[in-house]
Design a protein around this motif. Structure first.
Motif, PDB file in Angstrom:
ATOM      1  N   VAL A  24       0.644  -1.293   0.057  1.00  0.00           N
ATOM      2  CA  VAL A  24       0.002  -0.115   0.009  1.00  0.00           C
ATOM      3  C   VAL A  24       1.011   1.328  -0.235  1.00  0.00           C
ATOM      4  N   ASP A  25       1.894   1.189   0.836  1.00  0.00           N
ATOM      5  CA  ASP A  25       2.770   2.577   0.922  1.00  0.00           C
ATOM      6  C   ASP A  25       3.300   2.785  -0.303  1.00  0.00           C
ATOM      7  N   ILE A  26       3.817   2.000  -1.228  1.00  0.00           N
ATOM      8  CA  ILE A  26       4.312   2.173  -2.521  1.00  0.00           C
ATOM      9  C   ILE A  26       3.249   2.575  -3.357  1.00  0.00           C
ATOM     10  N   ALA A  27       2.212   2.044  -3.382  1.00  0.00           N
ATOM     11  CA  ALA A  27       1.168   2.190  -4.409  1.00  0.00           C
ATOM     12  C   ALA A  27       0.840   3.725  -4.501  1.00  0.00           C
ATOM     13  N   ILE A  28       0.696   4.378  -2.897  1.00  0.00           N
ATOM     14  CA  ILE A  28       0.194   5.487  -2.727  1.00  0.00           C
ATOM     15  C   ILE A  28       1.421   6.707  -3.096  1.00  0.00           C
ATOM     16  N   LYS A  29       2.562   6.141  -2.933  1.00  0.00           N
ATOM     17  CA  LYS A  29       3.764   7.061  -3.072  1.00  0.00           C
ATOM     18  C   LYS A  29       4.057   6.927  -4.651  1.00  0.00           C
ATOM     19  N   LEU A  30       3.712   5.875  -5.221  1.00  0.00           N
ATOM     20  CA  LEU A  30       3.723   5.828  -6.837  1.00  0.00           C
ATOM     21  C   LEU A  30       2.718   6.830  -7.345  1.00  0.00           C
ATOM     22  N   PHE A  31       1.444   6.866  -6.864  1.00  0.00           N
ATOM     23  CA  PHE A  31       0.383   7.625  -7.309  1.00  0.00           C
ATOM     24  C   PHE A  31       0.867   9.298  -7.230  1.00  0.00           C
ATOM     25  N   ALA A  32       1.291   9.490  -6.017  1.00  0.00           N
ATOM     26  CA  ALA A  32       1.457  10.960  -5.715  1.00  0.00           C
ATOM     27  C   ALA A  32       2.846  11.510  -6.619  1.00  0.00           C
ATOM     28  N   LEU A  33       4.002  10.317  -6.889  1.00  0.00           N
ATOM     29  CA  LEU A  33       5.135  10.755  -7.437  1.00  0.00           C
ATOM     30  C   LEU A  33       4.524  11.013  -9.111  1.00  0.00           C
ATOM     31  N   ALA A  34       3.718  10.142  -9.712  1.00  0.00           N
ATOM     32  CA  ALA A  34       3.286  10.500 -10.955  1.00  0.00           C
ATOM     33  C   ALA A  34       2.598  11.624 -11.298  1.00  0.00           C
ATOM     34  N   GLN A  35       1.857  12.116 -10.255  1.00  0.00           N
ATOM     35  CA  GLN A  35       1.236  13.537 -10.317  1.00  0.00           C
ATOM     36  C   GLN A  35       2.723  14.631 -10.279  1.00  0.00           C
ATOM     37  N   GLY A  36       3.297  14.576  -9.624  1.00  0.00           N
ATOM     38  CA  GLY A  36       4.573  15.520  -9.689  1.00  0.00           C
ATOM     39  C   GLY A  36       5.443  15.310 -10.785  1.00  0.00           C
ATOM     40  N   ARG A  37       5.544  14.074 -11.376  1.00  0.00           N
ATOM     41  CA  ARG A  37       6.113  14.009 -12.800  1.00  0.00           C
ATOM     42  C   ARG A  37       5.396  14.470 -13.818  1.00  0.00           C
ATOM     43  N   ALA A  38       4.122  14.450 -13.830  1.00  0.00           N
ATOM     44  CA  ALA A  38       3.108  14.787 -14.725  1.00  0.00           C
ATOM     45  C   ALA A  38       3.013  16.451 -14.732  1.00  0.00           C
ATOM     46  N   ILE A  39       3.266  17.067 -13.655  1.00  0.00           N
ATOM     47  CA  ILE A  39       3.436  18.453 -13.642  1.00  0.00           C
ATOM     48  C   ILE A  39       4.629  18.999 -14.104  1.00  0.00           C
ATOM     49  N   GLU A  40       5.670  18.352 -13.699  1.00  0.00           N
ATOM     50  CA  GLU A  40       7.129  18.508 -14.095  1.00  0.00           C
ATOM     51  C   GLU A  40       7.290  18.508 -15.560  1.00  0.00           C
ATOM     52  N   THR A  41       6.444  17.384 -16.137  1.00  0.00           N
ATOM     53  CA  THR A  41       6.852  17.406 -17.610  1.00  0.00           C
ATOM     54  C   THR A  41       5.980  18.042 -18.526  1.00  0.00           C
ATOM     55  N   GLY A  42       4.866  18.580 -17.811  1.00  0.00           N
ATOM     56  CA  GLY A  42       3.941  19.653 -18.404  1.00  0.00           C
ATOM     57  C   GLY A  42       2.603  18.771 -19.184  1.00  0.00           C
ATOM     58  N   THR A  43       2.529  17.412 -19.259  1.00  0.00           N
ATOM     59  CA  THR A  43       1.442  16.665 -19.893  1.00  0.00           C
ATOM     60  C   THR A  43       0.388  16.708 -18.881  1.00  0.00           C
ATOM     61  N   GLU A  44       0.537  16.732 -17.296  1.00  0.00           N
ATOM     62  CA  GLU A  44      -0.670  17.095 -16.848  1.00  0.00           C
ATOM     63  C   GLU A  44      -1.339  15.864 -16.712  1.00  0.00           C
ATOM     64  N   LYS A  45      -1.088  14.741 -17.110  1.00  0.00           N
ATOM     65  CA  LYS A  45      -1.925  13.717 -17.076  1.00  0.00           C
ATOM     66  C   LYS A  45      -1.306  12.128 -16.889  1.00  0.00           C
ATOM     67  N   ILE A  46      -2.007  11.334 -16.012  1.00  0.00           N
ATOM     68  CA  ILE A  46      -1.380  10.238 -15.382  1.00  0.00           C
ATOM     69  C   ILE A  46      -1.805   9.075 -16.413  1.00  0.00           C
ATOM     70  N   THR A  47      -0.551   8.237 -16.887  1.00  0.00           N
ATOM     71  CA  THR A  47      -0.751   7.118 -17.793  1.00  0.00           C
ATOM     72  C   THR A  47       0.011   5.968 -17.258  1.00  0.00           C
ATOM     73  N   PRO A  48      -0.343   4.931 -17.732  1.00  0.00           N
ATOM     74  CA  PRO A  48       0.240   3.678 -17.215  1.00  0.00           C
ATOM     75  C   PRO A  48       1.840   3.667 -17.549  1.00  0.00           C
ATOM     76  N   ALA A  49       2.111   4.402 -18.807  1.00  0.00           N
ATOM     77  CA  ALA A  49       3.570   4.662 -19.075  1.00  0.00           C
ATOM     78  C   ALA A  49       4.174   5.644 -18.105  1.00  0.00           C
ATOM     79  N   LEU A  50       3.712   6.466 -17.711  1.00  0.00           N
ATOM     80  CA  LEU A  50       4.132   7.242 -16.713  1.00  0.00           C
ATOM     81  C   LEU A  50       4.595   6.720 -15.326  1.00  0.00           C
ATOM     82  N   ILE A  51       3.485   6.041 -14.898  1.00  0.00           N
ATOM     83  CA  ILE A  51       3.746   5.199 -13.437  1.00  0.00           C
ATOM     84  C   ILE A  51       4.716   4.358 -13.627  1.00  0.00           C
ATOM     85  N   ARG A  52       4.996   3.599 -14.601  1.00  0.00           N
ATOM     86  CA  ARG A  52       6.117   2.761 -14.999  1.00  0.00           C
ATOM     87  C   ARG A  52       7.551   3.502 -14.985  1.00  0.00           C
TER      88      ARG A  52
END
Length: 533
Positions: free
Chosen positions: A338-366
């Motif tokens: 659970v801890d990793i799943a929550i952190k992945l979700f949070a970090l994926a949002q941070g990466r989406a903001i950083e890259t400017g895509t503003e969207k979460i995708t399976p590829a981004l999570i991986r």
């Protein structure tokens, strides 16, 4: 939904009628919150932080500060309800033999006082206390779940006349990193002082005091303040202890349960099994309420409920809908931790903001899992392949704090913005220099008799070709270019020459002069038609 509150809760005793015969007439049990049904426990354990969709519209650098809020999110599942029921039974039955209305309780306090004076006492009190252990993989949510269960109970309950005592319902300590029993006793004194505003640490916490003296004092304080349960986290630290410290501490826990009547809950990673099974007595006492072993969540209804409720906490400008593919990807990259799943979700949002895509995708999570959670990849791979024996190598490997990663993301964005700003400043500076050179060069050419239009054309051409040249060299090159242009003669290419010859020859056949033929084909303009209005 209880607030996730780090401050301790103090209540005055309100005695409630008990339905269980064993609990009736015992003020320590009657003052506790009511026994919860599974539905009530679910509502009490839930914690959903506040969320406002308008936060998605906030500037990028501010949205980074909203994402860590998701770490407070808690979605109870079946194993959490089981934990709540076990703790409820453990706490209440631990008080059955410690009823302030009974002579047995008074005698136990007297026996404790005799021990402090070095007298030997015979323990003929049958303790009703028990204990249980909670083991599981790192990051599975053991500590968080226990803290949510503890939040259902106050820390302190004040009993007025005729009891005049302050009941400490529960006390949570971390097992010292070196497994030292003396350090644990000191931590106990300090925590009790924080709760009760006492000075036990000052009186008994000096390192000059022997371990045996501290242990006796700790037991008497636990009796005096009716400690309901002692929770010891990170019990696997006993593996690093020296001089049989782990054996001493385990014996001390047994004494707490058997002689003082304080239930003990021990929490640890899978490595703690080696400590808890050192001898039969400790293993038996640790199973009073049954051992709980938490492994990774399965991809079932509990998992789907967790992800669906978590998914509503999005701070990207574009809200992403939860798909089965995204759900599967989160499970695969976290393997139900659970801890990793929550952190992945949070970090994926941070990466989406950083890259400017503003969207979460399976590829981004991986991508985030691969880039930012490198340390735990061996553990995830072992879980994915079913090599559970390999997991002991990775018990202490956990992701860093989300805020650290998000700070890293924001730093990269800030760095990019800074670099871009510097580039723009340099370009503006260079453009200003070039403009100044252009103006000076044009003026210099005009001063030597060059037409203004020609001077501007030549100067622009020269500076564009060599912008970093000095002004004097630029002037020389401009004059040289003018000289070269004067030497060049207009040339008519062969194709154009042949075309003119054909027009003239055709005109001759029609008895037209050369002038008339060229005028007719647009090579010569009629001055009257062109210029006379």
């Amino acid at each position: 939904m209880n607030e996730w509150n780090d401050q301790f809760i103090r209540e005055e005793a309100v005695y409630k009628k008990q339905e269980v015969l064993d609990f009736q007439g015992n003020p320590l049990i009657e003052a506790l919150p009511p026994i919860l049904s599974p539905e009530e426990a679910y509502d009490g354990l839930c914690y959903f932080p506040e969320y406002d969709e308008n936060e998605q519209k906030l500037p990028t650098h501010i949205r980074y500060h909203t994402i860590p809020r998701i770490t407070k999110f808690f979605q109870p599942v079946m194993q959490h309800l089981d934990l709540e029921q076990r703790f409820s039974r453990l706490l209440r039955y631990g008080y059955v033999s410690r009823n302030p209305n009974s002579s047995v309780y008074i005698r136990s306090l007297a026996d404790g006082h005799k021990q402090l004076n070095g007298q030997t006492v015979k323990h003929d009190i049958r303790s009703t206390a028990s204990s249980f252990t909670l083991m599981g993989f790192s990051g599975i949510g053991k500590t968080t779940a226990v803290e949510r269960v503890l939040s259902l109970y106050p820390n302190l309950i004040v009993h007025k006349h005729p009891y005049n005592l302050t009941q400490v319902v529960w006390l949570k300590l971390n097992c010292p990193h070196d497994g030292s029993l003396k350090t644990l006793c000191i931590d106990f004194f300090q925590k009790m002082d924080q709760l009760l505003s006492t000075n036990y640490y000052e009186k008994y916490g000096s390192r000059r005091n022997s371990i045996s003296s501290m242990v006796i004092r700790m037991g008497q304080i636990a009796r005096l303040h009716c400690v309901g349960a002692l929770i010891i986290d990170e019990i696997q630290h006993l593996l690093t202890s020296k001089d049989k410290n782990s054996e001493k501490m385990m014996n001390f826990f047994v004494t707490l349960v058997n002689e003082i009547g304080v239930p003990v809950v021990m929490i640890g990673t899978m490595r703690a099994k080696a400590v808890l099974q050192q001898d039969f007595r400790q293993a038996r006492r640790g199973s009073g309420q049954g051992d709980m072993v938490w492994q990774q969540m399965k991809k079932d209804a509990d998992w789907d409920l967790l992800i669906e409720n978590m998914w509503s906490y999005q701070w990207n400008a574009i809200k992403t809908e939860l798909t089965e593919e995204i759900n599967e990807t989160l499970y695969d990259e976290s393997q139900g931790i659970v801890d990793i799943a929550i952190k992945l979700f949070a970090l994926a949002q941070g990466r989406a903001i950083e890259t400017g895509t503003e969207k979460i995708t399976p590829a981004l999570i991986r991508k985030v899992a691969k880039d930012d959670l490198k340390l735990i990849q061996p553990m995830i791979e072992a879980l994915r392949n079913g090599h559970l024996s390999e997991l002991e190598k990775f018990e202490d490997i956990m992701p860093l704090e989300i805020s650290e990663y998000l700070q890293h993301y924001q730093s990269r964005i800030d760095l990019k913005a800074t670099i871009q700003k510097k580039k723009e400043q340099q370009a503006a500076k260079r453009q200003k220099i070039e403009k100044t050179k252009l103006e000076k060069l044009i003026l210099a050419l005009i001063n030597v008799g060059i037409e203004a239009d020609t001077a501007e054309r030549i100067s622009t051409k020269v500076i564009k070709k060599a912008p970093d040249q000095t002004e004097s060299l630029l002037l020389i090159q401009a004059l040289q270019l003018l000289e070269d242009e004067k030497k060049e003669k207009p040339k008519i290419n062969k194709r154009e020459k042949n075309a003119l010859k054909l027009i003239i020859d055709k005109g001759k056949k029609g008895k037209l002069s050369n002038y008339e033929s060229l005028e007719l084909n647009g090579y010569i303009k009629n001055p009257i038609n062109e210029f006379v209005i």
